[in-house]
Design a protein around this motif. Structure first.
Motif, PDB file in Angstrom:
ATOM      1  N   ALA A 141      -5.457   3.910   6.271  1.00  0.00           N
ATOM      2  CA  ALA A 141      -6.109   3.559   5.010  1.00  0.00           C
ATOM      3  C   ALA A 141      -7.585   3.933   5.047  1.00  0.00           C
ATOM      4  O   ALA A 141      -8.137   4.459   4.064  1.00  0.00           O
ATOM      5  N   VAL A 160      -4.007   0.316   9.022  1.00  0.00           N
ATOM      6  CA  VAL A 160      -5.376   0.137   8.534  1.00  0.00           C
ATOM      7  C   VAL A 160      -6.223   1.370   8.846  1.00  0.00           C
ATOM      8  O   VAL A 160      -7.060   1.788   8.045  1.00  0.00           O
ATOM      9  N   LEU A 178      -8.283   0.854   0.474  1.00  0.00           N
ATOM     10  CA  LEU A 178      -7.880   1.850  -0.516  1.00  0.00           C
ATOM     11  C   LEU A 178      -8.507   1.559  -1.884  1.00  0.00           C
ATOM     12  O   LEU A 178      -8.873   2.480  -2.615  1.00  0.00           O
ATOM     13  N   LYS A 182      -7.885   7.655   4.630  1.00  0.00           N
ATOM     14  CA  LYS A 182      -7.640   8.032   3.243  1.00  0.00           C
ATOM     15  C   LYS A 182      -8.807   7.646   2.338  1.00  0.00           C
ATOM     16  O   LYS A 182      -9.029   8.268   1.287  1.00  0.00           O
ATOM     17  N   ALA A 191      -5.415  -2.812   4.434  1.00  0.00           N
ATOM     18  CA  ALA A 191      -5.180  -1.457   3.937  1.00  0.00           C
ATOM     19  C   ALA A 191      -5.392  -1.394   2.428  1.00  0.00           C
ATOM     20  O   ALA A 191      -6.036  -0.474   1.909  1.00  0.00           O
ATOM     21  N   ARG A 192      -4.853  -2.369   1.713  1.00  0.00           N
ATOM     22  CA  ARG A 192      -5.016  -2.404   0.261  1.00  0.00           C
ATOM     23  C   ARG A 192      -6.496  -2.501  -0.115  1.00  0.00           C
ATOM     24  O   ARG A 192      -6.961  -1.832  -1.041  1.00  0.00           O
ATOM     25  N   ALA A 211       0.863  -1.187   0.000  1.00  0.00           N
ATOM     26  CA  ALA A 211       0.000   0.000   0.000  1.00  0.00           C
ATOM     27  C   ALA A 211       0.898   1.235   0.000  1.00  0.00           C
ATOM     28  O   ALA A 211       0.960   1.972   0.986  1.00  0.00           O
ATOM     29  N   ASN A 262       0.986  10.978   7.323  1.00  0.00           N
ATOM     30  CA  ASN A 262       0.131  10.746   6.161  1.00  0.00           C
ATOM     31  C   ASN A 262      -0.975  11.783   6.015  1.00  0.00           C
ATOM     32  O   ASN A 262      -1.843  11.652   5.147  1.00  0.00           O
ATOM     33  N   GLU A 313       0.740   4.056  -1.085  1.00  0.00           N
ATOM     34  CA  GLU A 313       0.137   5.368  -0.847  1.00  0.00           C
ATOM     35  C   GLU A 313       0.332   5.810   0.605  1.00  0.00           C
ATOM     36  O   GLU A 313       0.157   6.982   0.936  1.00  0.00           O
ATOM     37  N   ILE A 314       0.688   4.859   1.460  1.00  0.00           N
ATOM     38  CA  ILE A 314       0.862   5.112   2.892  1.00  0.00           C
ATOM     39  C   ILE A 314       2.320   4.889   3.272  1.00  0.00           C
ATOM     40  O   ILE A 314       2.954   3.936   2.817  1.00  0.00           O
ATOM     41  N   GLN A 332      -1.524  -5.152   5.902  1.00  0.00           N
ATOM     42  CA  GLN A 332      -1.293  -4.673   4.533  1.00  0.00           C
ATOM     43  C   GLN A 332      -2.449  -5.070   3.615  1.00  0.00           C
ATOM     44  O   GLN A 332      -2.878  -4.282   2.771  1.00  0.00           O
TER      45      GLN A 332
END
Length: 220
Positions: free
Chosen positions: A97, A94, A73, A100, A69-70, A26, A126, A28-29, A66
């Motif tokens: 995420a 998490v 997102l 976001k 989180a993926r 992920a 973040n 982006e984080i 992970q």
């Protein structure tokens, strides 16, 4: 004791002994992570003069987290405009995420005070807001609409206690998502598989460089 750290300066210790890096699955984080678990654990006890601290789970991006989180997102509608709890949050991955993805409010809990400090640092890095607490929230219901739990099924007692509580939240209508790479006490018979990823991990922790990890929804 180092000049940068004191028993109350967990943030200073974390910033000194970790690096801010993108999360492999992920990116982006970014998280403040450690290069080696045992060395960090020893430094924590030595520099802060505190014996018997829990392992620094907060200093790594674990496979289940992970995956969660993926998923959040990639499917922002799950968290968007909702009240989200990241249980046993560790680094706060998490929770970040979820923020976001547009969650209205994000909470993260972890009984390790270092994790709570790490969550705050990582959320700030973040650019998101996460309310972190060291309280044990098992058994409580504060109206969360989405509850996420990554890597909580590695120990029988913890898994049974957490799943019983999460099942009650699911039964009253909460979306309960579990991220897990096949831990021993994952109750698959009570779960619906949503997606599976090949997640890059730390070999020293997982004895592998890639861990097949799934996101599950707890059935009502």
């Amino acid at each position: 004791m180092s000049e940068t750290s004191s028993p109350l300066d967990r943030e200073g210790f974390i910033r000194t002994h970790t690096r801010l890096l993108p999360v492999p699955h992920a990116p982006e984080i970014a998280l403040h992570v450690a290069e080696e678990a045992t060395e960090l654990w020893q430094k924590t006890e030595e520099e802060l003069a505190v014996i018997g601290l829990p392992p620094p789970f907060w200093a790594f991006a674990w496979a289940g987290g992970q995956a969660l989180a993926r998923y959040l997102l990639d499917h922002p509608q799950i968290a968007a405009s909702r009240h989200v709890l990241d249980f046993a949050s560790g680094s706060g991955l998490v929770a970040i995420a979820a923020a976001k993805a547009g969650a209205a409010r994000v909470e993260a809990c972890d009984i390790d005070a270092f994790a709570v400090a790490a969550i705050g640092i990582n959320a700030e890095a973040n650019g998101v807001a996460v309310a972190a607490t060291a309280e044990d929230l098992i058994g409580r219901d504060e109206g969360w609409e989405v509850v996420c739990a990554g890597d909580v099924c590695y120990e029988r007692g913890m898994a049974e206690r957490a799943i019983a509580w999460l099942s009650a939240l699911s039964a009253r209508g909460a979306i309960v998502l579990i991220g897990d790479p096949g831990r021993s006490y994952l109750p698959k018979e009570r779960l619906e598989a949503l997606v599976t990823y090949e997640v890059p991990v730390t070999r020293a922790l997982e004895d592998a460089e890639i861990k097949r990890s799934s996101v599950w929804r707890l059935a009502r």
